[in-house]
Motif scaffolding. Structure first.
Motif, short mmCIF file in Angstrom:
data_model
loop_
_atom_site.label_atom_id
_atom_site.label_comp_id
_atom_site.label_asym_id
_atom_site.label_seq_id
_atom_site.Cartn_x
_atom_site.Cartn_y
_atom_site.Cartn_z
N SER A 95 9.03 4.20 -1.81
CA SER A 95 7.67 4.63 -1.51
C SER A 95 6.77 4.37 -2.71
O SER A 95 7.13 4.68 -3.85
CB SER A 95 7.65 6.12 -1.16
N THR A 146 0.82 -1.21 0.00
CA THR A 146 0.00 0.00 0.00
C THR A 146 0.85 1.26 0.00
O THR A 146 0.51 2.23 -0.65
CB THR A 146 -0.93 0.04 1.23
N ASP A 147 1.99 1.23 0.73
CA ASP A 147 2.76 2.47 0.85
C ASP A 147 4.25 2.36 0.53
O ASP A 147 4.90 3.35 0.24
CB ASP A 147 2.60 3.05 2.25
N LYS A 148 4.82 1.15 0.57
CA LYS A 148 6.24 0.99 0.27
C LYS A 148 6.52 -0.43 -0.17
O LYS A 148 5.74 -1.35 0.09
CB LYS A 148 7.11 1.33 1.48
N THR A 177 3.41 5.34 -2.32
CA THR A 177 2.20 6.09 -1.93
C THR A 177 1.59 6.88 -3.08
O THR A 177 0.38 7.07 -3.12
CB THR A 177 2.50 7.04 -0.76
#
Length: 114
Positions: free
Chosen positions: A90, A50-52, A92
């Motif tokens: 990342s 989801t983010d990294k 994101t």
């Protein structure tokens, strides 16, 4: 180093009505020089993410990581300037979808962004 475009068959991942709930991918990179051939073990996780995303090798052998979307556009490029053992990138800003991670210009892995 010579740059190549990833050619990946995405058909198995583009199926309506199916949800991929987990994927952990490891692989080996064959690095061929003039006189030697060396195997590099690479791990990519978490996947889905989801983010990294973390890309790890057993030694300091990562020198290029690129992420491409399903249309083949490069969305992330990581060139540390020296060989590293791991990289945390990342994700994101990436939209939800399927991506291809190209490591050291010669190994491809799938990445799912949720």
């Amino acid at each position: 180093p010579k740059t190549i475009s990833p050619e990946v068959d995405l058909a198995p991942f583009i199926e309506t009505g199916k949800k991929i709930t987990g994927l952990f991918q490891t692989g080996k990179i064959s690095e061929i020089g003039l006189h030697t051939s060396q195997q590099i073990n690479v791990t990519l996780f978490p996947n889905p993410t989801t983010d990294k995303v973390i890309i790890q090798s057993s030694k300091k052998e990562l020198w290029s990581i690129e992420i491409y979307d399903v249309l083949g556009a490069k969305v992330i490029s990581y060139l540390p300037g020296t060989m590293v053992e791991s990289a945390t990138l990342s994700t994101t800003t990436l939209p939800v979808g399927l991506y291809t991670v190209v490591i050291n210009h010669n190994q491809t892995m799938k990445l799912i962004k949720q």
